[in-house]
Design a protein around this motif. Sequence first.
Motif, PDB file in Angstrom:
ATOM      1  N   ARG A 110       0.851  -1.193   0.000  1.00 40.17           N
ATOM      2  CA  ARG A 110       0.000   0.000   0.000  1.00 40.17           C
ATOM      3  C   ARG A 110       0.884   1.238   0.000  1.00 40.17           C
ATOM      4  O   ARG A 110       2.073   1.166   0.320  1.00 40.17           O
ATOM      5  CB  ARG A 110      -0.885   0.010   1.253  1.00 40.17           C
ATOM      6  CG  ARG A 110      -0.086   0.177   2.525  1.00 40.17           C
ATOM      7  CD  ARG A 110      -0.846  -0.125   3.782  1.00 40.17           C
ATOM      8  NE  ARG A 110       0.048  -0.014   4.947  1.00 40.17           N
ATOM      9  CZ  ARG A 110      -0.246  -0.422   6.164  1.00 40.17           C
ATOM     10  NH1 ARG A 110      -1.420  -0.987   6.399  1.00 40.17           N
ATOM     11  NH2 ARG A 110       0.619  -0.270   7.156  1.00 40.17           N
ATOM     12  N   ALA A 167      -2.303   7.656   0.664  1.00 37.50           N
ATOM     13  CA  ALA A 167      -2.938   8.573  -0.279  1.00 37.50           C
ATOM     14  C   ALA A 167      -3.409   9.850   0.397  1.00 37.50           C
ATOM     15  O   ALA A 167      -3.465  10.907  -0.238  1.00 37.50           O
ATOM     16  CB  ALA A 167      -4.131   7.894  -0.958  1.00 37.50           C
ATOM     17  N   TRP A 173      -5.271   4.775   2.385  1.00 37.16           N
ATOM     18  CA  TRP A 173      -4.174   4.112   1.686  1.00 37.16           C
ATOM     19  C   TRP A 173      -4.643   3.634   0.326  1.00 37.16           C
ATOM     20  O   TRP A 173      -5.794   3.228   0.151  1.00 37.16           O
ATOM     21  CB  TRP A 173      -3.683   2.909   2.487  1.00 37.16           C
ATOM     22  CG  TRP A 173      -3.236   3.241   3.874  1.00 37.16           C
ATOM     23  CD1 TRP A 173      -4.038   3.385   4.982  1.00 37.16           C
ATOM     24  CD2 TRP A 173      -1.899   3.487   4.312  1.00 37.16           C
ATOM     25  NE1 TRP A 173      -3.276   3.702   6.081  1.00 37.16           N
ATOM     26  CE2 TRP A 173      -1.963   3.765   5.702  1.00 37.16           C
ATOM     27  CE3 TRP A 173      -0.660   3.482   3.676  1.00 37.16           C
ATOM     28  CZ2 TRP A 173      -0.824   4.040   6.447  1.00 37.16           C
ATOM     29  CZ3 TRP A 173       0.472   3.758   4.420  1.00 37.16           C
ATOM     30  CH2 TRP A 173       0.390   4.040   5.793  1.00 37.16           C
ATOM     31  N   GLN A 174      -3.739   3.659  -0.637  1.00 38.78           N
ATOM     32  CA  GLN A 174      -4.017   3.063  -1.937  1.00 38.78           C
ATOM     33  C   GLN A 174      -3.406   1.664  -1.974  1.00 38.78           C
ATOM     34  O   GLN A 174      -2.239   1.482  -1.629  1.00 38.78           O
ATOM     35  CB  GLN A 174      -3.438   3.893  -3.075  1.00 38.78           C
ATOM     36  CG  GLN A 174      -3.727   3.302  -4.454  1.00 38.78           C
ATOM     37  CD  GLN A 174      -3.120   4.115  -5.580  1.00 38.78           C
ATOM     38  OE1 GLN A 174      -2.336   5.034  -5.362  1.00 38.78           O
ATOM     39  NE2 GLN A 174      -3.484   3.769  -6.815  1.00 38.78           N
ATOM     40  N   THR A 202      -1.617  -1.183  -3.675  1.00 39.63           N
ATOM     41  CA  THR A 202      -0.712  -1.160  -4.827  1.00 39.63           C
ATOM     42  C   THR A 202      -0.240  -2.536  -5.275  1.00 39.63           C
ATOM     43  O   THR A 202       0.334  -2.669  -6.355  1.00 39.63           O
ATOM     44  CB  THR A 202       0.516  -0.286  -4.519  1.00 39.63           C
ATOM     45  OG1 THR A 202       1.163  -0.790  -3.345  1.00 39.63           O
ATOM     46  CG2 THR A 202       0.109   1.165  -4.286  1.00 39.63           C
ATOM     47  N   ASN A 258      -5.403   0.266 -10.319  1.00 39.10           N
ATOM     48  CA  ASN A 258      -4.748   1.414  -9.646  1.00 39.10           C
ATOM     49  C   ASN A 258      -5.763   2.418  -9.107  1.00 39.10           C
ATOM     50  O   ASN A 258      -5.514   3.623  -9.072  1.00 39.10           O
ATOM     51  CB  ASN A 258      -3.785   2.131 -10.601  1.00 39.10           C
ATOM     52  CG  ASN A 258      -2.610   1.270 -10.998  1.00 39.10           C
ATOM     53  OD1 ASN A 258      -2.060   0.548 -10.172  1.00 39.10           O
ATOM     54  ND2 ASN A 258      -2.233   1.313 -12.272  1.00 39.10           N
ATOM     55  N   ALA A 259      -6.924   1.926  -8.691  1.00 38.89           N
ATOM     56  CA  ALA A 259      -7.968   2.829  -8.204  1.00 38.89           C
ATOM     57  C   ALA A 259      -8.674   2.256  -6.994  1.00 38.89           C
ATOM     58  O   ALA A 259      -9.845   2.540  -6.748  1.00 38.89           O
ATOM     59  CB  ALA A 259      -8.976   3.098  -9.323  1.00 38.89           C
ATOM     60  N   TYR A 302      -8.808   1.863  -2.839  1.00 37.16           N
ATOM     61  CA  TYR A 302      -8.360   2.568  -1.642  1.00 37.16           C
ATOM     62  C   TYR A 302      -9.024   1.970  -0.409  1.00 37.16           C
ATOM     63  O   TYR A 302     -10.136   1.429  -0.482  1.00 37.16           O
ATOM     64  CB  TYR A 302      -8.703   4.059  -1.741  1.00 37.16           C
ATOM     65  CG  TYR A 302      -7.990   4.770  -2.869  1.00 37.16           C
ATOM     66  CD1 TYR A 302      -6.794   5.444  -2.650  1.00 37.16           C
ATOM     67  CD2 TYR A 302      -8.506   4.746  -4.164  1.00 37.16           C
ATOM     68  CE1 TYR A 302      -6.133   6.086  -3.685  1.00 37.16           C
ATOM     69  CE2 TYR A 302      -7.853   5.379  -5.211  1.00 37.16           C
ATOM     70  CZ  TYR A 302      -6.666   6.040  -4.969  1.00 37.16           C
ATOM     71  OH  TYR A 302      -6.010   6.672  -6.002  1.00 37.16           O
ATOM     72  N   GLN A 321     -13.454   1.833  -4.751  1.00 34.00           N
ATOM     73  CA  GLN A 321     -12.897   2.040  -6.089  1.00 34.00           C
ATOM     74  C   GLN A 321     -13.174   3.486  -6.480  1.00 34.00           C
ATOM     75  O   GLN A 321     -14.308   3.948  -6.421  1.00 34.00           O
ATOM     76  CB  GLN A 321     -13.519   1.112  -7.129  1.00 34.00           C
ATOM     77  CG  GLN A 321     -12.811   1.251  -8.481  1.00 34.00           C
ATOM     78  CD  GLN A 321     -13.479   0.475  -9.596  1.00 34.00           C
ATOM     79  OE1 GLN A 321     -14.693   0.464  -9.687  1.00 34.00           O
ATOM     80  NE2 GLN A 321     -12.684  -0.155 -10.445  1.00 34.00           N
ATOM     81  N   PHE A 371     -10.931   7.421  -6.496  1.00 40.45           N
ATOM     82  CA  PHE A 371      -9.729   8.254  -6.507  1.00 40.45           C
ATOM     83  C   PHE A 371      -9.659   9.011  -5.196  1.00 40.45           C
ATOM     84  O   PHE A 371     -10.673   9.524  -4.691  1.00 40.45           O
ATOM     85  CB  PHE A 371      -9.780   9.241  -7.673  1.00 40.45           C
ATOM     86  CG  PHE A 371      -8.616  10.201  -7.714  1.00 40.45           C
ATOM     87  CD1 PHE A 371      -7.367   9.781  -8.130  1.00 40.45           C
ATOM     88  CD2 PHE A 371      -8.781  11.523  -7.314  1.00 40.45           C
ATOM     89  CE1 PHE A 371      -6.290  10.667  -8.162  1.00 40.45           C
ATOM     90  CE2 PHE A 371      -7.709  12.420  -7.345  1.00 40.45           C
ATOM     91  CZ  PHE A 371      -6.457  11.983  -7.768  1.00 40.45           C
ATOM     92  N   HIS A 418      -7.006  11.924  -3.253  1.00 38.81           N
ATOM     93  CA  HIS A 418      -5.817  12.771  -3.350  1.00 38.81           C
ATOM     94  C   HIS A 418      -5.813  13.761  -2.198  1.00 38.81           C
ATOM     95  O   HIS A 418      -6.856  14.304  -1.815  1.00 38.81           O
ATOM     96  CB  HIS A 418      -5.802  13.534  -4.675  1.00 38.81           C
ATOM     97  CG  HIS A 418      -4.607  14.426  -4.832  1.00 38.81           C
ATOM     98  ND1 HIS A 418      -3.335  13.939  -5.064  1.00 38.81           N
ATOM     99  CD2 HIS A 418      -4.487  15.782  -4.772  1.00 38.81           C
ATOM    100  CE1 HIS A 418      -2.486  14.955  -5.149  1.00 38.81           C
ATOM    101  NE2 HIS A 418      -3.162  16.080  -4.972  1.00 38.81           N
TER     102      HIS A 418
END
Length: 454
Positions: A80, A83, A92-93, A95, A131-132, A134, A190, A192, A194
Amino acid sequence: RGMAAHAWLRVRVAADAVVVDALSGEDAHSLRIARPHGECSLEARPAAGSEGEPGDMTAVAIFGILTLPSGAYLVLVTERRQAARASGYHVWQATAFATVPLGDRSALSPRLRAEEQRLVSLMEVHILGCNALYLSYDHDVTHTAQRIACSVDRSLPLWARADPRFFFNYHATAPLRAAGADRWTVPVLQGFVHHHESVLNGVPVDVLTLARRSARLAGTRFFTRGLGAPDGPEAGEVAHWVESEQILITGGKLYSHVQVRGSVPVLWAQPPRLMVKDPHRALLLAETKQGQQGFARHVSAMQERYGPDIVIVSLLNQRAGAEVTLGHSLCREVVRLQDPGVQLVAWDFHAHCRGGHFERVRALVKLVQDDVLRQGVFEQDMRPRSLTDATGPSGPGGRGAGHVRSGSMPSAGQRAHQPPAPPQAQAGAATSAQAAAAAAAAATSSSSGAPGGG
């Protein structure tokens, strides 16, 4: 508050089961996942062997358990990256992932074995590799700040208070939830996330953006469109639904603006036609009594979730092609609804921004500016003395009486105040006209999200 989920796991693969322990050692139980079908149970954690054994795996979360012909597959999040980290928002994302087969694929026929491998590969590439994804161990990423402050029971386990629309791995975690493995069940979002740290007039400011993609009717662009089947479990839902929230934290206070977007809420389809010049022309509409009921149900759900004041921003092409027909159908549904709380703003994005002139979205900002200012923002006092500062027309959540709902639709670049104008928009908290414009631009993509009210 419900206890946080386990953030570090040790995974031991044995002949009859996979045993998962919290690396912190604070839990008196281990999670046992039986082979080959993935039945889960909690058992007393042995006092010995806390140092682990060779061959043990480590993970940061369990994505879920999936069933295929050979048996179950345990899907783990193994890596992870952070994020967002601000005022309780620890997100956290995911990964990296690992899939652990619990069954024996060698017992399958060659055809079934190849088909199972194909399905696993599709999952690893298109779902786990998007990649989406979290997650958070102590914060509910599926809810807006306003819902968390005003309507979510924070004494419940993290998964039990999650919004099922945005609980992407809900079905995959069913065996964990059935076993009462609350601290091993982590809702995955799922979308985004930031986080940006800045300074405004000498004052530190945290800006967070969270886009939540609904797991309902979440198909690919051309194959999933419009309203769900009127007689099915997704009646009233629309394809490509995204709830986007912009949060600003400064001076001990939190301000939230939410906007939503989705496919045009009528019964329609757009099958691909790759052998013709314009594959977008294929359009099937079903203006039936069921379609009318589905539209009304969709608007009612929006008002219940976000508030009665709805502004629908339509970005559909108004000059030629299938979008014109689609827009007319939407306008007729709005007229039939006859709800004074629903407005339609039709703005031909393609005509106005042709040639990449996206700065012209400012004209749309002016059209919705009064609505955005009227709806206001959700405001919350983050200082220890007060959990929530709820002032405003939307009730116990703070200011935020309406939602802006964006998506593609037809009409001239004017707001229609009477019947031919009001499609669906949501009531929600809008922070600024600039945010509304950004959301409108995002709505031109069938899978992107838009911010909306609390």
